[in-house]
Design an enzyme around this catalytic site. Sequence first.
Site, short mmCIF file in Angstrom:
data_model
loop_
_atom_site.label_atom_id
_atom_site.label_comp_id
_atom_site.label_asym_id
_atom_site.label_seq_id
_atom_site.Cartn_x
_atom_site.Cartn_y
_atom_site.Cartn_z
N LYS A 50 -11.79 -8.84 13.50
CA LYS A 50 -13.14 -8.36 13.22
C LYS A 50 -13.92 -8.53 14.67
O LYS A 50 -15.22 -8.84 15.01
CB LYS A 50 -14.13 -9.41 12.45
N CYS A 51 -13.32 -8.10 15.54
CA CYS A 51 -13.73 -8.05 17.02
C CYS A 51 -13.93 -6.68 17.72
O CYS A 51 -13.50 -5.96 17.31
CB CYS A 51 -12.57 -8.77 17.76
N GLY A 52 -14.72 -6.69 18.87
CA GLY A 52 -14.97 -5.45 19.24
C GLY A 52 -13.87 -4.92 19.96
O GLY A 52 -13.63 -3.93 20.27
N PHE A 53 -12.79 -5.88 20.20
CA PHE A 53 -11.49 -5.12 20.90
C PHE A 53 -10.74 -5.09 19.82
O PHE A 53 -9.59 -4.61 20.15
CB PHE A 53 -11.16 -6.51 22.10
N THR A 54 -10.98 -5.26 18.62
CA THR A 54 -9.82 -5.26 17.53
C THR A 54 -8.87 -3.67 17.58
O THR A 54 -7.87 -3.48 17.26
CB THR A 54 -10.56 -5.09 16.12
#
Length: 161
Positions: A34-38
Site C-alpha cells: 500500500k505504498c506509493g512505490f508499490t
Amino acid sequence: MSIYDFTVKDVQGNDIPLDIYKGKVVLIVNTATKCGFTPQYKDLQDLYLKYKDLGFEILDFPCNQFGSQAPGTNEELADFCEMKYKTTFKTFAKIDVNGQNADPLYKYLKENSKGLLGNAIKWNFTKFLIDKKGNVVDRFAPMTNPFKISSEIETLMAKKI
C-alpha cells in the site's frame, strides 16, 4: 560473513537458508503493498524475468514499519503481489528492517552498506544488490527504478565467482 550465513522465514513460516542462493546475483528489497512505490513490483518482476535464467534472484521482504503500508498476513501479501503484479520471485515473511526487532539479515545488510545512503532504512523499496559470493555490493534508495540497476546486475553476473 555473507548473506549465506542467514536463515529467514518464508510465507508459510518455514526456515529458508540463504546459502541456497550461492553463486547467484541477488537483489533484496523491503516492500509494501500500500505504498506509493508499490508499482515497482511490476518493474521488479520484469527485471526478474529478464535475468532469472542467467543466475539472478529477487528476495522480497514485506515490511509494515513505514506508515503501516504492508497490512495483512504473509499469505495475503504474497497473494496480492502474485495476483496484481504476477510476481514469480520469492516473497518471504513480513519482517522489521529497523529498530530493536530488526531482522538479523537486515542488520547485516545495513552494517555492510555504510556509506551507501546511511545506516537506517528510510522507506519501503530500499534495494540491496548482492554479488555471487553473498556480499553487499550496493544499496539503492526507494525511488530508484529497478531497471536502473540493470548494468550493475549484468556486470556482477559476468564475473566469475
